[in-house]
Motif scaffolding. Structure first.
Motif, PDB file in Angstrom:
ATOM      1  N   ASP A 117       1.106  -5.168  -6.474  1.00  0.00           N
ATOM      2  CA  ASP A 117       1.495  -6.561  -6.313  1.00  0.00           C
ATOM      3  C   ASP A 117       3.010  -6.615  -6.124  1.00  0.00           C
ATOM      4  OD1 ASP A 117       2.164  -9.278  -6.646  1.00  0.00           O
ATOM      5  OD2 ASP A 117       0.497  -9.597  -8.023  1.00  0.00           O
ATOM      6  N   PRO A 118       3.502  -7.169  -4.995  1.00  0.00           N
ATOM      7  CA  PRO A 118       4.954  -7.208  -4.779  1.00  0.00           C
ATOM      8  C   PRO A 118       5.701  -7.983  -5.862  1.00  0.00           C
ATOM      9  CG  PRO A 118       3.782  -7.752  -2.759  1.00  0.00           C
ATOM     10  CD  PRO A 118       2.771  -7.735  -3.859  1.00  0.00           C
ATOM     11  N   ALA A 119       5.045  -8.929  -6.511  1.00  0.00           N
ATOM     12  CA  ALA A 119       5.738  -9.775  -7.481  1.00  0.00           C
ATOM     13  C   ALA A 119       6.229  -8.994  -8.689  1.00  0.00           C
ATOM     14  CB  ALA A 119       4.812 -10.909  -7.932  1.00  0.00           C
ATOM     15  N   ASP A 120       5.425  -8.027  -9.149  1.00  0.00           N
ATOM     16  CA  ASP A 120       5.778  -7.341 -10.387  1.00  0.00           C
ATOM     17  C   ASP A 120       5.492  -5.840 -10.378  1.00  0.00           C
ATOM     18  OD1 ASP A 120       3.011  -7.373 -10.470  1.00  0.00           O
ATOM     19  OD2 ASP A 120       2.896  -8.889 -12.057  1.00  0.00           O
ATOM     20  N   GLY A 121       4.960  -5.314  -9.279  1.00  0.00           N
ATOM     21  CA  GLY A 121       4.685  -3.885  -9.198  1.00  0.00           C
ATOM     22  C   GLY A 121       3.421  -3.449  -9.912  1.00  0.00           C
ATOM     23  N   LYS A 122       2.609  -4.396 -10.386  1.00  0.00           N
ATOM     24  CA  LYS A 122       1.384  -4.012 -11.079  1.00  0.00           C
ATOM     25  C   LYS A 122       0.324  -3.552 -10.081  1.00  0.00           C
ATOM     26  CE  LYS A 122       2.031  -6.915 -15.159  1.00  0.00           C
ATOM     27  NZ  LYS A 122       1.478  -8.018 -15.989  1.00  0.00           N
ATOM     28  N   GLU A 123      -0.473  -2.596 -10.518  1.00  0.00           N
ATOM     29  CA  GLU A 123      -1.513  -2.045  -9.657  1.00  0.00           C
ATOM     30  C   GLU A 123      -2.631  -3.057  -9.452  1.00  0.00           C
ATOM     31  OE1 GLU A 123      -4.898   1.237 -10.376  1.00  0.00           O
ATOM     32  OE2 GLU A 123      -2.845   2.056 -10.394  1.00  0.00           O
ATOM     33  N   ILE A 124      -3.063  -3.176  -8.179  1.00  0.00           N
ATOM     34  CA  ILE A 124      -4.204  -4.030  -7.842  1.00  0.00           C
ATOM     35  C   ILE A 124      -5.464  -3.178  -7.762  1.00  0.00           C
ATOM     36  CG2 ILE A 124      -5.191  -5.611  -6.143  1.00  0.00           C
ATOM     37  CD1 ILE A 124      -2.283  -6.251  -5.276  1.00  0.00           C
ATOM     38  N   TRP A 125      -5.394  -2.098  -6.980  1.00  0.00           N
ATOM     39  CA  TRP A 125      -6.523  -1.182  -6.865  1.00  0.00           C
ATOM     40  C   TRP A 125      -6.025   0.211  -6.522  1.00  0.00           C
ATOM     41  CZ3 TRP A 125      -6.754   1.231  -2.210  1.00  0.00           C
ATOM     42  CH2 TRP A 125      -6.285   0.563  -1.071  1.00  0.00           C
ATOM     43  N   ARG A 126      -6.914   1.181  -6.647  1.00  0.00           N
ATOM     44  CA  ARG A 126      -6.587   2.555  -6.259  1.00  0.00           C
ATOM     45  C   ARG A 126      -7.830   3.253  -5.726  1.00  0.00           C
ATOM     46  NH1 ARG A 126      -5.236   5.910 -11.667  1.00  0.00           N
ATOM     47  NH2 ARG A 126      -3.996   4.049 -12.121  1.00  0.00           N
ATOM     48  N   VAL A 127      -7.594   4.239  -4.856  1.00  0.00           N
ATOM     49  CA  VAL A 127      -8.649   5.151  -4.400  1.00  0.00           C
ATOM     50  C   VAL A 127      -8.140   6.573  -4.564  1.00  0.00           C
ATOM     51  CG1 VAL A 127      -9.845   6.044  -2.357  1.00  0.00           C
ATOM     52  CG2 VAL A 127      -9.840   3.594  -2.821  1.00  0.00           C
ATOM     53  N   ARG A 128      -8.934   7.401  -5.206  1.00  0.00           N
ATOM     54  CA  ARG A 128      -8.588   8.799  -5.426  1.00  0.00           C
ATOM     55  C   ARG A 128      -9.122   9.676  -4.293  1.00  0.00           C
ATOM     56  NH1 ARG A 128     -11.872  10.054  -8.876  1.00  0.00           N
ATOM     57  NH2 ARG A 128     -12.823   8.023  -9.311  1.00  0.00           N
ATOM     58  N   TYR A 129      -8.398  10.752  -4.008  1.00  0.00           N
ATOM     59  CA  TYR A 129      -8.843  11.738  -3.030  1.00  0.00           C
ATOM     60  C   TYR A 129      -8.208  13.060  -3.401  1.00  0.00           C
ATOM     61  CZ  TYR A 129      -4.435   9.888  -1.074  1.00  0.00           C
ATOM     62  OH  TYR A 129      -3.148   9.438  -0.904  1.00  0.00           O
ATOM     63  N   SER A 130      -8.379  14.066  -2.591  1.00  0.00           N
ATOM     64  CA  SER A 130      -7.766  15.366  -2.826  1.00  0.00           C
ATOM     65  C   SER A 130      -6.746  15.619  -1.728  1.00  0.00           C
ATOM     66  CB  SER A 130      -8.824  16.480  -2.827  1.00  0.00           C
ATOM     67  OG  SER A 130      -8.218  17.749  -3.021  1.00  0.00           O
ATOM     68  N   GLY A 131      -5.452  15.654  -2.089  1.00  0.00           N
ATOM     69  CA  GLY A 131      -4.416  15.890  -1.091  1.00  0.00           C
ATOM     70  C   GLY A 131      -3.040  15.638  -1.661  1.00  0.00           C
ATOM     71  N   TYR A 132      -2.072  16.411  -1.185  1.00  0.00           N
ATOM     72  CA  TYR A 132      -0.683  16.260  -1.613  1.00  0.00           C
ATOM     73  C   TYR A 132       0.209  16.368  -0.381  1.00  0.00           C
ATOM     74  CZ  TYR A 132      -0.441  21.311  -0.991  1.00  0.00           C
ATOM     75  OH  TYR A 132      -0.492  22.572  -0.442  1.00  0.00           O
ATOM     76  N   ILE A 192       0.860  -1.185   0.000  1.00  0.00           N
ATOM     77  CA  ILE A 192       0.000   0.000   0.000  1.00  0.00           C
ATOM     78  C   ILE A 192       0.899   1.239   0.000  1.00  0.00           C
ATOM     79  CG2 ILE A 192      -1.864   1.214   1.162  1.00  0.00           C
ATOM     80  CD1 ILE A 192      -2.538  -1.651   0.139  1.00  0.00           C
ATOM     81  N   SER A 193       0.733   2.084  -1.022  1.00  0.00           N
ATOM     82  CA  SER A 193       1.592   3.257  -1.168  1.00  0.00           C
ATOM     83  C   SER A 193       0.742   4.504  -1.373  1.00  0.00           C
ATOM     84  CB  SER A 193       2.551   3.071  -2.346  1.00  0.00           C
ATOM     85  OG  SER A 193       3.338   4.231  -2.533  1.00  0.00           O
ATOM     86  N   PRO A 194       0.605   5.345  -0.341  1.00  0.00           N
ATOM     87  CA  PRO A 194      -0.137   6.593  -0.505  1.00  0.00           C
ATOM     88  C   PRO A 194       0.724   7.651  -1.188  1.00  0.00           C
ATOM     89  CG  PRO A 194       0.635   6.384   1.755  1.00  0.00           C
ATOM     90  CD  PRO A 194       1.052   5.134   1.035  1.00  0.00           C
TER      91      PRO A 194
END
Length: 415
Positions: free
Chosen positions: A244-259, A233-235
């Protein structure tokens, strides 16, 4: 500690922690990466001349948090070099029993004439190191990443990632099996990297593709397991992503407003609890079993009340605890977000809290440690004044607290 909290803590330690000694604190926020001391009590009372086992001056400046393994404490720091504007980016090893500095190793040299400007609350040595299997991993953001043995000899370095840091570097790496994973969210590019722990070579590199406003952030990843499948999980700015640790492919994402996202997530009850950064921070509870963009389906609750910019949340049983940068501490029902109590602690906060023996330990920027009893009723146990600026998160092991201030490292309690 109540039974429920004990069971949850024990499960997190067994499921999330790398193979370390039970008493070690080998990474940012401890064995689970979530600020939990699995067993035992910590001191509740201390001061400048009270319950201090030792106090050691630390050369240079750094806000990396201490880690403790095998009776040694490890830190990073940035030390000015005489006769130039350069900084030596160093790793330090101290004896946990008496505070003596056992070795000090320059890992990288930062060119003072090319150094990026940093925030007044940052340092050039802010990411926290990690220890595992007789190796020390240190990370200095865009300056480089390295692996040392526990005698201070450099085994490998990687300086291949170039990006423009904004306000300096901050996010710490995480170890996932044979990978060292960290995020690089700069002003010109955004990506997540996994290095081979054996030699520092790149295993995978995944660019962040979600459109954002302001690109820079300082997130620390968290490894979790959902339905038998590992996730990293990387915010980051405007989005939190599971890889996915095996290959770095995205599993899911959630969008929000913030930096400028800083808090490290915590995980429990099938939910991830995420802080969203500036300008107006939010706290989100996200179900972690999704695929693709799950913004509209997997956010269970969201609030702006007393949400932190910098300190990470703390999950104890059914309760989620936070402290805002302005010192508003809050206890919520983790599943619903309902507030049990919200109280001002006094001072301002950057350090992430930890939990031990039924109590929560908050460390203010002014150097005051506030100990609060965990539970649905607010009760302060103690206010402990060191009186030195403190932005690093504390470590805990062997019944002692390790607190880094601007000039010193303290061991509080047991020798």
């Amino acid at each position: 500690m109540n039974r429920q909290a004990f069971v949850v803590t024990a499960m997190l330690v067994s499921c999330l922690a790398p193979l370390v000694r039970a008493d070690d604190w080998p990474q940012f926020r401890g064995p689970t990466g979530q600020g939990l001391v699995a067993k035992g009590e910590l001191p509740t009372m201390w001061g400048k001349d009270k319950n201090i086992a030792w106090k050691q001056a630390i050369p240079g400046k750094g806000w990396s948090s201490p880690v403790v393994a095998g009776g040694r404490v490890y830190l990073t720091t940035a030390v000015p070099r005489k006769g130039s504007d350069d900084l030596a980016l160093e790793a330090l090893c101290l004896d946990a029993a008496n505070g003596a500095i056992l070795w000090e190793k320059e890992v990288f040299r930062q060119d003072g004439k090319k150094s990026p400007r940093i925030h007044s609350k940052n340092s050039h040595a802010s990411p926290t190191p990690l220890v595992r299997d007789g190796r020390l991993f240190v990370h200095f953001g865009h300056q480089g990443t390295a692996c040392l043995d526990l005698k201070g000899e450099v085994l490998w370095k990687n300086t291949s990632f170039h990006y423009a840091p904004v306000h300096g570097n901050g996010g710490s790496p995480v170890l996932v099996d044979d990978l060292l994973v960290f995020s690089c969210d700069g002003g010109d590019s955004r990506f997540v990297v996994a290095l081979n722990v054996a030699d520092g070579r790149v295993r995978w590199k995944t660019n962040r593709t979600t459109p954002v406003g302001k690109t820079f952030s300082f997130g620390t990843p968290l490894r979790i397991e959902v339905d038998g499948r590992k996730q990293i999980i990387s915010p980051g700015s405007d989005v939190v992503t599971a890889y996915d640790p095996a290959d770095g492919k995205e599993i899911w994402r959630v969008r929000y407003s913030g930096y400028s996202v800083i808090p490290r997530p915590v995980y429990g009850h099938g939910l991830l609890f995420i802080g969203t950064g500036y300008d107006r921070p939010s706290l989100l509870a996200i179900r972690a079993d999704g695929k693709g963009d799950v913004t509209d389906t997997h956010v269970i609750w969201k609030t702006n009340k007393a949400a932190p910019h910098a300190p990470s949340p703390l999950l104890i049983g059914d309760e989620l605890y936070t402290v805002s940068d302005s010192g508003q501490a809050c206890c919520r029902d983790a599943r619903t977000g309902e507030i049990h109590w919200q109280e001002r602690l006094g001072g301002t906060y950057s350090a992430s809290p930890l939990f031990a023996g039924g109590k929560i330990y908050f460390q203010s920027e002014q150097g005051t440690g506030v100990v609060v009893r965990a539970g649905k009723e607010f009760k302060v146990v103690a206010n402990n004044v060191l009186g030195e600026r403190s932005l690093a998160s504390p470590a805990a092991t062997d019944g002692a607290l390790f607190i880094r201030t601007e000039k010193h490292l303290y061991r509080i309690g047991a020798h």
